[in-house]
Enzyme design. Structure first.
Site, PDB file in Angstrom:
ATOM      1  CB  THR A 228      -0.890   0.080   1.250  1.00 36.19           C
ATOM      2  OG1 THR A 228      -0.056   0.276   2.410  1.00 36.19           O
ATOM      3  CG2 THR A 228      -1.753  -1.138   1.423  1.00 36.19           C
ATOM      4  CG  ASP A 229       1.214   5.935  -1.230  1.00 40.89           C
ATOM      5  OD1 ASP A 229       2.187   6.083  -0.458  1.00 40.89           O
ATOM      6  OD2 ASP A 229       0.972   6.723  -2.149  1.00 40.89           O
ATOM      7  CD1 TRP A 230       4.838   4.988   5.180  1.00 41.23           C
ATOM      8  CD2 TRP A 230       4.776   3.934   3.213  1.00 41.23           C
ATOM      9  NE1 TRP A 230       5.898   4.114   5.131  1.00 41.23           N
ATOM     10  CE2 TRP A 230       5.881   3.456   3.944  1.00 41.23           C
ATOM     11  CE3 TRP A 230       4.531   3.391   1.951  1.00 41.23           C
ATOM     12  CZ2 TRP A 230       6.751   2.475   3.444  1.00 41.23           C
ATOM     13  CZ3 TRP A 230       5.392   2.416   1.444  1.00 41.23           C
ATOM     14  CH2 TRP A 230       6.475   1.970   2.185  1.00 41.23           C
TER      15      TRP A 230
END
Length: 803
Positions: A228-230
């Site tokens: 995932t993106d953060w």
């Protein structure tokens, strides 16, 4: 599965623990089984490894690393081999810093010139972006570490990026927004993929079965890891079912517990979890192997020289009236502009690199051979008007033969998390330019910015050199171009429209509330301007040289096109030849022509070379929404060889056999798409393209706020606490801008104003959990005391369990 025996030894809880981070940048380790942590670091154009005080937004300094030119810059080189070489250097630095996964490159399309992160992306064209990304990925991974291509997918605005729903038809999605990812996976063999924050046609990308399973896993056969993106995880179990292995950063075990419960409840089969664990283990073991050997320290000078070479090949000469460039020996030069003193060389946010060294124009003037008579800043960097600085600059310019004027966009205008407000450079710089022109018309502008700007002032400059964001060695690279030591060979990887209102997404960018509608369909960038006949300032693929090239003798075969190029000038130089293909049939709507190949070649004066550009599986294909697969329309196709999209030098026609698929559209229902005038499509016509009703795009002002609503929506909150929070944030943002703290104001918008409530838990590393978010939502929805009590109660539980 490759690691079946090891997975058998794990408890369910251990398996689940591997699915999210240990902290901000590392994955979980299981010491008893010999499973170590991996380190992930930002790095589209350099390594941003933070030794302490980790954050995602580039606030805290990182270990020094070479700051190479950004993706928007290197795209102008049109040189995939150069990108691969740069990737090797990035890979070496990742190994030296013990980084397993380098978070880059980014291959999202430049749908709008105002998208705040355009400096991190390659192009408006998916073929060019994909080829350059594939080269970079090969280079990075040749050193044993992994590249992570991002942000998958249709993430083309920064405003509300964690909550916006991208509404796009399937054909446009496939042809425009996924093709670069496809090339990066199939040709670059990227080991990891980062899912984007946004929703795509109603589902968060990391939970989107069509995107993650049907396309990424089944069609492209991706065997790597999705991260995932953060803070980009919404429903952790739904993400895991879609094949999203790794959630970052850590949630201190909260989402691991959700996975364990889901397996025990039968919501997810343990075999699905095992598959995800297996792919993650493969990534850990294959990337950590490279750290076992002894590694030398990075040669800082060697890497700096590589950064300079990349910059030199990526600089674009846009105007050269009266052959003012290269600068003639003996010309007295006035250097003006704040960017000459402090280079604007990279973007802001998570890609912010702490350079090993930094070239500054003023330090290199003597060795470049330029006869400088002095320097004046001329303007305030962040837009404040200063008449005194303009006057001093004009006094200097009067004494010069040539004025070198360094202008562009500042660091807080182009930043992750925020879209630009307009396409202009600051007014105080334009005022300076007009004032200089009155006293000295021999102006060469050096432009530094990571994305497209309007240039109503271009008639006031005789020379225009665009350095984009050229990294730590960019200043010296630009000087070498100005003096003729280097013949500029860069060409634009994006179109420069005359004004922002001319752009195809003008009426539908950005999405402000629930969704953003891609009503222009496949007509982005040059695909729109060429097809609709809209005049532009500089076309896609445009760039001048100090020499000239002649194209002759085109020969089209079944598998390639060949032609000759001759250097007809007096300088050795590199030319970028571009292959465009246009279908002559009108049965299926298409852009007038599309880039399908390119080649960059070096030629000495008078030298002729034969260039061959092969056709590939993407040369004639289109995505058919009836058959749900790639098809080829039987038709005559124009084969066009150009020096830019608007400068076609050679053409021929080839008849291509088709796959016999049915025509997918009723042209009477899609007049804008068949004509190419798709900048202001009606809702009804867009629905005909989509094949379903356009979802509601506005917030429901009457409902209670929930997990996926943002802090910005507190203006409609039922409770006074929510409204007070909104107005406090809005006032603080206004005040910070008023007193000149623009970076801090931007950070507020990025990390607070547009943050969904669930993001408070996802980004806090366990300090706030989802039950506490429930309490916060009670507070903003009108039950303040009950919510505050709930937050305190849940916080005590967190503290107690931590002990």
């Amino acid at each position: 599965m490759k690691h079946k025996d090891l997975i058998r030894k794990m408890t369910l809880e251990e398996k689940a623990s591997l699915m999210s981070g240990k902290n901000f940048w590392q994955t979980q380790n299981i010491n008893r089984l010999g499973i170590n942590s991996m380190f992930l670091a930002d790095g589209p154009h350099g390594i941003r490894k933070q030794a302490a005080a980790a954050d995602h937004l580039g606030l805290n300094p990182s270990i020094p690393a070479t700051c190479f030119p950004t993706a928007a810059t290197i795209a102008n080189s049109w040189n995939a081999e150069l990108g691969e070489k740069m990737g090797e250097y990035l890979g070496e630095e990742a190994v030296a810093q013990k980084v397993n996964v380098l978070l880059g490159p980014g291959v999202n399309m430049k749908r709008s010139p105002l998208a705040g992160r355009n400096f991190e992306y390659f192009s408006e064209d998916p073929y060019l972006a994909g080829k350059l990304a594939a080269g970079m990925i090969k280079g990075i991974q040749s050193k044993g570490v992994a590249a992570c291509v991002k942000h998958f997918a249709a993430n083309n605005q920064e405003e509300r990026r964690m909550a916006i729903d991208t509404i796009v038809d399937e054909r446009t999605l496939r042809e425009i927004y996924l093709t670069a990812f496809e090339i990066a996976i199939k040709e670059g063999k990227a080991k990891t993929m980062m899912s984007s924050y946004n929703l795509l046609n109603g589902a968060y990308t990391n939970e989107n079965i069509h995107l993650m399973r049907d396309i990424l896993r089944d069609e492209w056969d991706f065997q790597g890891v999705v991260v995932t993106d953060w803070g980009g995880s919404n429903d952790r179990v739904a993400g895991l079912l879609a094949g999203n292995e790794l959630e970052m950063p850590s949630t201190s075990g909260e989402t691991n517990g959700e996975i364990v419960k889901a397996v025990k409840a039968g919501k997810i089969k343990e075999e699905v979890l095992d598959e995800c664990v297996d792919r993650l283990l493969e990534l850990i073991f294959t990337t950590e192997a490279v750290f076992e050997a002894e590694h030398k320290e990075i040669d800082v000078e060697k890497h700096h020289r590589m950064a300079q070479k990349v910059a030199e090949e990526s600089i674009v000469l846009l105007k050269n009236e009266d052959h003012i460039l290269p600068l003639k020996k003996g010309k007295r030069v006035a250097v003006i502009g704040d960017f000459a003193k402090e280079a604007r060389y990279q973007g802001a946010g998570s890609s912010n690199i702490n350079p090993t060294k930094l070239d500054r124009t003023l330090d290199f003037l003597d060795q470049s051979g330029i006869d400088s008579i002095g320097f004046e800043p001329g303007f305030e960097r962040y837009g404040k008007k200063n008449k005194k600085k303009i006057n001093k600059a004009c006094d200097l310019a009067k004494e010069a033969d040539v004025v070198l004027l360094y202008i562009g966009l500042d660091e807080v205008t182009e930043a992750e998390g925020l879209d630009r407000q307009n396409m202009k450079i600051p007014e105080n710089q334009i005022e300076l330019l007009h004032a200089l022109y009155k006293v000295n018309a021999n102006i060469v502008a050096v432009l530094s910015c990571g994305s497209v700007v309007e240039m109503p002032w271009i008639d006031k400059v005789k020379g225009l050199v665009h350095g984009y964001l050229s990294g730590q060695a960019g200043a010296s690279a630009i000087l070498r171009v100005l003096t003729g030591e280097v013949n500029p060979s860069g060409k634009l990887a994006e179109t420069y429209p005359i004004r922002y209102e001319d752009t195809p997404s003008f009426y539908h960018f950005p999405g402000k509330e629930i969704s953003v509608e891609y009503r222009e369909g496949p007509y982005i960038g040059y695909r729109y301007y060429d097809t609709a006949g809209v005049k532009v300032l500089f076309p896609f693929g445009y760039g001048l040289s100090y020499t000239t090239f002649e194209y002759t003798d085109i020969e089209v075969g079944n598998e390639s096109v060949a032609f000759k190029i001759t250097n007809t000038g007096n300088f050795a130089g590199m030319e970028i030849a571009q292959l465009y293909v246009g279908c002559k049939s009108k049965a299926i709507f298409r852009p007038k022509k599309e880039l399908k190949g390119f080649a960059k070649i070096l030629l000495q004066p008078g030298e002729t070379k034969t260039v061959t550009i092969p056709f590939d599986d993407k040369t004639f294909r289109y995505f058919n929404v009836k058959t749900n697969k790639w098809e080829i329309e039987q038709a005559d196709y124009e084969i066009l060889i150009g020096a830019s999209s608007a400068d076609i030098r050679l053409r021929d026609t080839i008849c291509v056999e088709g796959t016999g698929a049915p025509i997918p559209y009723d042209n009477e229902k899609l007049p804008s798409y068949y004509s190419g005038h798709a900048n202001n499509v009606s809702e009804e016509e867009f629905e005909n393209l989509l094949g379903y009703k356009v979802p509601e795009s506005k917030w429901d002002r009457t409902k209670r706020l929930g997990y996926n609503d943002t802090i910005a929506q507190c203006q409609y909150a039922r409770g006074a606490f929510g409204k007070l929070a909104f107005y406090s944030i809005s006032f603080t943002h206004w005040f910070l801008r008023k007193i000149g703290k623009r970076s801090t104001a931007n950070l507020m918008m990025m990390s607070i104003y547009h943050l969904p409530f669930r993001g408070i838990a996802r980004m806090s590393g366990g300090i706030v959990n989802m039950p506490m978010v429930d309490g916060i939502l009670m507070m903003v929805n009108g039950r303040f005391f009950k919510g505050a009590s709930h937050v305190l109660k849940e916080r005590k539980k967190v503290v107690k369990s931590a002990k």
